[in-house]
Design a protein around this motif. Structure first.
Motif, PDB file in Angstrom:
ATOM      1  N   ALA A 141       0.833  -1.205   0.000  1.00 34.13           N
ATOM      2  CA  ALA A 141       0.000   0.000   0.000  1.00 34.13           C
ATOM      3  C   ALA A 141       0.865   1.253   0.000  1.00 34.13           C
ATOM      4  N   LEU A 142       1.935   1.254   0.802  1.00 41.68           N
ATOM      5  CA  LEU A 142       2.837   2.405   0.835  1.00 41.68           C
ATOM      6  C   LEU A 142       3.509   2.616  -0.509  1.00 41.68           C
ATOM      7  N   PHE A 144       0.799   4.114  -2.878  1.00 44.29           N
ATOM      8  CA  PHE A 144       0.573   5.527  -2.598  1.00 44.29           C
ATOM      9  C   PHE A 144       1.756   6.360  -3.071  1.00 44.29           C
ATOM     10  N   GLY A 145       2.950   5.884  -2.789  1.00 38.05           N
ATOM     11  CA  GLY A 145       4.150   6.607  -3.200  1.00 38.05           C
ATOM     12  C   GLY A 145       4.248   6.752  -4.702  1.00 38.05           C
ATOM     13  N   ASN A 146       3.951   5.677  -5.420  1.00 39.70           N
ATOM     14  CA  ASN A 146       4.000   5.737  -6.887  1.00 39.70           C
ATOM     15  C   ASN A 146       2.934   6.670  -7.449  1.00 39.70           C
ATOM     16  N   LEU A 147       1.727   6.617  -6.878  1.00 36.93           N
ATOM     17  CA  LEU A 147       0.668   7.532  -7.327  1.00 36.93           C
ATOM     18  C   LEU A 147       1.091   8.984  -7.138  1.00 36.93           C
ATOM     19  N   CYS A 207      10.427   9.985   1.401  1.00 38.03           N
ATOM     20  CA  CYS A 207       9.970   8.809   2.154  1.00 38.03           C
ATOM     21  C   CYS A 207       8.599   8.340   1.672  1.00 38.03           C
ATOM     22  N   ILE A 208       7.712   9.275   1.412  1.00 35.21           N
ATOM     23  CA  ILE A 208       6.381   8.908   0.909  1.00 35.21           C
ATOM     24  C   ILE A 208       6.496   8.258  -0.459  1.00 35.21           C
ATOM     25  N   GLU A 209       7.267   8.875  -1.344  1.00 30.65           N
ATOM     26  CA  GLU A 209       7.366   8.373  -2.718  1.00 30.65           C
ATOM     27  C   GLU A 209       8.054   7.019  -2.801  1.00 30.65           C
ATOM     28  N   THR A 259      -0.182  12.862   6.786  1.00 33.80           N
ATOM     29  CA  THR A 259       0.724  13.572   5.881  1.00 33.80           C
ATOM     30  C   THR A 259       0.611  13.009   4.471  1.00 33.80           C
ATOM     31  N   VAL A 260       0.518  11.694   4.362  1.00 39.54           N
ATOM     32  CA  VAL A 260       0.347  11.063   3.046  1.00 39.54           C
ATOM     33  C   VAL A 260      -0.943  11.563   2.403  1.00 39.54           C
TER      34      VAL A 260
END
Length: 109
Positions: free
Chosen positions: A13-14, A17-20, A48-50, A60-61
């Motif tokens: 999932a992370l 989300f990061g790729n999106l 970190c998110i990406e 934050t995401v």
């Protein structure tokens, strides 16, 4: 499991989300630094998110995704508010004892 390790589902999932977020940012021609500045977060947090790495608060995401026009759950703002209203209504009819969580819940991944 240490605080930096996630279950396979959460890791996937992370990554999603990061790729999106990364694709949308690149489509808009925004640098990580500019995105970070516009949201008052660090460029390291954006990285970190990406990459799906690190412990970034889920809020934050969502803020980053919302800023880029990404609906992570295919819900628009009106739908989210409507669902929250319905849930609030449901919560008012539940006995008070059931409304209080027995354990604190961490909002970080």
């Amino acid at each position: 499991m240490s605080s930096n390790e996630h279950s396979p589902l959460v890791s996937s999932a992370l990554e999603l989300f990061g790729n999106l977020i990364k694709v949308r940012r690149l489509e808009r021609g925004i640098t990580q630094k500019d995105l970070a500045r516009s949201l008052n977060i660090s460029a390291q947090t954006v990285r970190c998110i990406e990459t799906g790495q690190g412990n970034v608060k889920v809020g934050t995401v969502f803020e980053v995704a919302n800023h880029l026009g990404i609906n992570l759950f295919e819900l628009d703002e009106v739908s989210v508010h409507e669902m929250n209203e319905e849930l609030r209504d449901q919560l008012t009819v539940l006995p008070k004892k059931l409304r209080q969580p027995s354990k604190s819940v961490c909002v970080d991944f």
